[in-house]
Scaffold this motif. Structure first.
Motif, short mmCIF file in Angstrom:
data_model
loop_
_atom_site.label_atom_id
_atom_site.label_comp_id
_atom_site.label_asym_id
_atom_site.label_seq_id
_atom_site.Cartn_x
_atom_site.Cartn_y
_atom_site.Cartn_z
N LEU A 1 3.10 5.93 -2.76
CA LEU A 1 4.28 6.70 -3.15
C LEU A 1 4.33 6.88 -4.67
N THR A 2 4.03 5.81 -5.40
CA THR A 2 4.01 5.89 -6.86
C THR A 2 2.94 6.87 -7.33
N ALA A 3 1.76 6.81 -6.70
CA ALA A 3 0.69 7.73 -7.08
C ALA A 3 1.08 9.18 -6.83
N LEU B 1 2.83 14.68 -13.43
CA LEU B 1 1.79 15.12 -14.36
C LEU B 1 1.42 16.58 -14.12
N TYR B 2 1.30 16.97 -12.86
CA TYR B 2 0.95 18.36 -12.54
C TYR B 2 2.01 19.32 -13.07
N VAL C 1 0.84 -1.20 0.00
CA VAL C 1 0.00 0.00 0.00
C VAL C 1 0.87 1.25 0.00
N PHE C 2 1.93 1.22 0.81
CA PHE C 2 2.83 2.37 0.89
C PHE C 2 3.49 2.64 -0.46
N LEU C 3 3.99 1.59 -1.12
CA LEU C 3 4.66 1.77 -2.40
C LEU C 3 3.68 2.25 -3.47
N LEU D 1 3.83 14.68 2.89
CA LEU D 1 2.76 13.70 2.83
C LEU D 1 3.33 12.29 2.76
N TRP D 2 4.38 12.12 1.96
CA TRP D 2 5.03 10.81 1.83
C TRP D 2 5.59 10.35 3.19
#
Length: 197
Positions: free
Chosen positions: A44-46, A53-54, A39-41, A72-73
């Motif tokens: 982090l990827t998201a 992208l932003y 879930v963490f990885l 946040l990470w």
């Protein structure tokens, strides 16, 4: 799982018997993997892909955005991974002493050796805080004012602490409390009567 190992929610207990029982008695309590790393990885990827992208779409290089995403990470890492401990072990050598080991996720191992002549008694105690209540296994040592916790980082349930406590009692010559607990038929009630005078 055999009778030498069992699981309880997020912890797994192992009683290692690769050596003759009289020589070395090893008890492990390991944190079970619950998928938090995956879930963490994925989070982090998201975050990284979203930031990329932003920045591409807005054609701006915002330091504030990057800084906030790293904060946040770090928060998500702390929240999802919790304590960085993988396993804690108690190595009981009846004639020499007790070695307390902590294995961290990073691979680092810390060890503390306590000579058997310095141990007065192993004790189980119920610890109450404003937020939670848990059981703790500690050693009462000669010439020490404070108790030495056996499991420094983890808070395993009473069900996992009782076999370690019995083995410590047997190794330190506290056999009377060990037999009293077995004869009572209810290990938890025997422990409570021992720890709460």
């Amino acid at each position: 799982m055999g009778e030498n190992s069992f699981a309880h929610r997020k912890y797994m207990y192992f009683h290692d018997q690769k050596y003759p029982h009289e020589a070395i008695d090893i008890h492990h309590i390991e944190v079970q993997s619950n998928g938090a790393k995956r879930v963490f990885l994925s989070l982090l990827t998201a975050i990284v892909v979203g930031n990329a992208l932003y920045l591409v779409l807005t054609k701006e290089k915002s330091v504030t955005l990057l800084f906030s995403s790293f904060l946040l990470w770090a928060f998500l890492r702390k929240l999802l991974l919790g304590k960085p401990v993988k396993k804690e072990s108690v190595v009981i050598m009846p004639t020499l002493g007790i070695q307390l080991e902590t294995l961290y996720i990073s691979g680092r191992i810390t060890r503390q050796f306590v000579p058997v002549s310095k141990i007065l008694k192993p004790v189980l105690q119920e610890c109450v805080t404003p937020v939670t209540c848990y059981w703790s296994l500690s050693l009462v040592l000669r010439e020490e004012e404070e108790l030495t916790p056996v499991f420094k980082e983890l808070r395993p349930p009473l069900k996992m602490l009782i076999p370690v406590w019995k083995a410590l009692c047997a190794a330190t010559g506290e056999g009377s409390s060990h037999s009293r607990t077995e004869d009572s038929g209810d290990a938890e009630e025997g422990v409570r009567s021992e720890t709460n005078p």
